[in-house]
Design an enzyme around this catalytic site. Structure first.
Site, short mmCIF file in Angstrom:
data_model
loop_
_atom_site.label_atom_id
_atom_site.label_comp_id
_atom_site.label_asym_id
_atom_site.label_seq_id
_atom_site.Cartn_x
_atom_site.Cartn_y
_atom_site.Cartn_z
N HIS A 14 -3.73 -2.18 -6.23
CA HIS A 14 -3.30 -1.25 -6.76
C HIS A 14 -4.54 -0.22 -7.19
O HIS A 14 -5.25 -0.43 -8.00
CB HIS A 14 -2.50 -1.23 -7.95
CG HIS A 14 -1.18 -2.15 -7.68
ND1 HIS A 14 -0.28 -2.64 -8.81
CD2 HIS A 14 -0.61 -2.29 -6.44
CE1 HIS A 14 0.56 -3.18 -8.09
NE2 HIS A 14 0.64 -2.87 -6.73
N ASP B 129 0.86 -1.27 -0.11
CA ASP B 129 -0.20 0.07 0.04
C ASP B 129 0.82 1.27 0.13
O ASP B 129 0.36 2.24 0.30
CB ASP B 129 -1.00 0.08 1.21
CG ASP B 129 -1.68 -1.21 1.40
OD1 ASP B 129 -2.18 -1.67 0.18
OD2 ASP B 129 -1.96 -1.57 2.31
P1 IMP Z 1 -1.77 -12.64 2.47
O1 IMP Z 1 -0.79 -12.10 1.45
O2 IMP Z 1 -3.14 -12.58 2.15
O3 IMP Z 1 -1.38 -14.23 2.96
O4 IMP Z 1 -1.49 -11.82 3.79
C1 IMP Z 1 -0.43 -11.86 4.73
C2 IMP Z 1 0.03 -10.41 5.04
O5 IMP Z 1 0.21 -9.51 4.04
C3 IMP Z 1 -1.36 -9.60 5.61
O6 IMP Z 1 -0.63 -9.11 6.86
C4 IMP Z 1 -2.13 -8.88 4.52
O7 IMP Z 1 -2.67 -7.69 5.09
C5 IMP Z 1 -0.60 -8.45 3.95
N1 IMP Z 1 -0.67 -8.07 2.54
C6 IMP Z 1 -0.76 -8.82 1.47
N2 IMP Z 1 -0.72 -8.27 0.31
C7 IMP Z 1 -0.71 -6.82 0.81
C8 IMP Z 1 -0.85 -5.48 -0.05
O8 IMP Z 1 -0.76 -5.68 -1.30
N3 IMP Z 1 -0.88 -4.53 0.78
C9 IMP Z 1 -0.83 -4.47 2.03
N4 IMP Z 1 -0.89 -5.76 2.75
C10 IMP Z 1 -0.86 -6.85 2.13
#
Ligand code: IMP
Length: 439
Positions: A36, A8
């Site tokens: 995005h 983000d």
């Molecule tokens: P997952 O990728 O859904 O397994 O989440 C693992 C961690 O990464 C969590 O804390 C999510 O909130 C964070 N996360 C994954 N992708 C993003 C992103 O694009 N932006 C912000 N946080 C992300």
């Protein structure tokens, strides 16, 4: 281009600015967990899986072998764009080596988070990312796009996988998640039909493009602090989120990459669980959240907000070999009397300047904050670095010194035009006004 924080950072805006200078935009990691947001005029686009390049009708978007693709979510994204006049036909290529995120991955993500409880959960996006990468590494229960093209073995294999998943969910979580192999097979039939024309050997496509002189932009998803090896493990995602992921994730050697643009906000944010040393649980944090519209693109969750953390940012910049620092959302900080920058941590009686590996150690750390004077002026109309209020310029200069990487792009608002570009980066940002001092 990649994020230096926990995702983000505003990568969507940066990649969108860079796109017109590139022929091909490549996603190499993550999946539909990424979000995005791109503002084009009065239109806002939220992309999760599609490379941002597809918003520019001259660019080809590539989803590389390292991405885990939820095909149903991808089809929904393609349809939404088509409804708004953006067609990806002929401009989207999906690696036949990429793995598919299927219904049982998303169910497992939810069941496992629920079972972990408030204390143990990662706070995932529930998009099935971790379970799909786990299947990929396990090798016996994975499905790739290459498997969809007429493999007679696929149907019995899917039935076997689904039965095994149901048994394992029942044993581990006390319920089988309501899975049906027929539903998974129906999804796959739809996917095979609708995505067939996009699936190809993207690795060969990219190498032929490089040989014929085409320019490539690699679009990192998530952020380096979420990297599976280098992030705040276990509160990370399951892929290689920095430029080191380009090799395996796109099939292109990192030695061919000439410029590495690291993106950060002028403050820090995080969604999900995990340590966040500079977090502000007060009115200032709330002010940043509201002014910066800090709510997740993928999940809508309020983002945790805090001061800029030079410890984590320097760590990410060094790790990735960043040549440029893009600093976004400077306008969000307007109106504060003073602005904090974390220059080091105080941890177990020691001053720490590099990110500790142990999450409990990071959790015990106290930020050592340097306060800089704020500015009251709104910045959204500013188009030249020199026209920023002096305190805003000093703030950017201080970050540049702390991180040791030139700040060549500054965001002063969500629109493409609200961007200050400096030095040689101007050649790559054709749509932004050429402004600012040399870098
Ligand atoms: P997952 O990728 O859904 O397994 O989440 C693992 C961690 O990464 C969590 O804390 C999510 O909130 C964070 N996360 C994954 N992708 C993003 C992103 O694009 N932006 C912000 N946080 C992300």
């Amino acid at each position: 281009m990649f994020g230096l924080g926990w995702g983000d950072e505003g990568k969507g805006k940066v990649v969108d600015l860079l796109c017109p200078a590139f022929d091909i935009v490549v996603r190499f990691n993550g999946g539909a967990n990424a979000g995005h947001t791109v503002c084009v005029g009065s239109e806002t686009f939220a992309l999760h899986l599609l490379p941002t390049g597809v918003l520019h009708d001259t660019a080809v978007g590539v989803i590389g072998p390292g991405v885990v693709v939820d095909p149903i979510s991808l089809l929904a994204e393609i349809d939404t764009l088509a409804g708004r006049g953006v067609e990806v036909a002929g401009r989207l290529k999906i690696s036949e080596r990429a793995h598919l995120v299927l219904a049982y991955h998303k169910i497992e993500d939810q069941l496992s988070e629920r079972a972990a409880g408030a204390e143990g959960k990662i706070g995932t996006t529930a998009r099935g990312i971790g379970p799909c990468y786990a299947d990929k590494m396990r090798r016996t229960t994975a499905v790739r796009f290459a498997d969809l093209s007429g493999d007679k073995e696929l149907t019995p294999r899917i039935r076997r996988i689904v039965e095994a998943k149901k048994a394992s969910f029942a044993a581990m979580y006390g319920e089988d998640g309501g899975l049906s192999s027929q539903a998974v097979l129906d999804d796959l039939a739809q996917v095979a039909e609708r995505l067939r024309s996009h699936v190809c050997d993207t690795t060969r496509f990219l190498h032929e493009a490089i040989e014929s002189g085409k320019s490539l932009l690699f679009e990192g998803a998530n952020g380096i602090l979420l990297d599976i090896d280098h992030g705040t493990y276990p509160f990370v995602t399951s892929s290689s989120t920095g430029p080191h992921g380009i090799g395996p994730g796109a099939g292109v050697s990192p030695s061919l990459v000439t410029r590495l643009i690291g993106v950060s906000k002028a403050y820090a944010t995080r969604v999900g669980a995990g340590p966040f040393v500079t977090e502000l649980n007060d009115a200032v944090g709330e002010r940043i959240r509201q002014r910066g519209r800090e709510f997740g693109t993928t999940t809508g969750r309020p983002r945790r907000c805090g001061w800029f953390d030079a410890v984590t940012c320097r760590y990410s910049a060094q790790l990735s070999g960043a040549t440029d620092l893009a600093l976004l959302h400077l306008d969000t900080l307007s109106g504060l009397d003073e602005i904090g920058v974390c220059v080091a941590y105080r941890c177990d009686g020691q001053t720490v300047r590099s990110l500790p590996a142990s999450v409990s150690r990071i959790e015990r750390a106290e930020p050592i904050i340097e306060y800089l004077p704020g500015w009251q002026e709104e910045l959204r109309g500013v188009r030249q670095f020199e026209d920023l209020p002096k305190n805003a310029r000093d703030y950017v200069d201080r970050i540049e010194v702390l991180i040791g990487v030139p700040v060549t792009l500054i965001g002063v608002g969500p629109d493409r035009s609200q961007t200050l570009v400096r030095g040689t980066l101007r050649a790559l940002v054709k749509s932004a006004e050429p402004v600012g001092s040399e870098k």
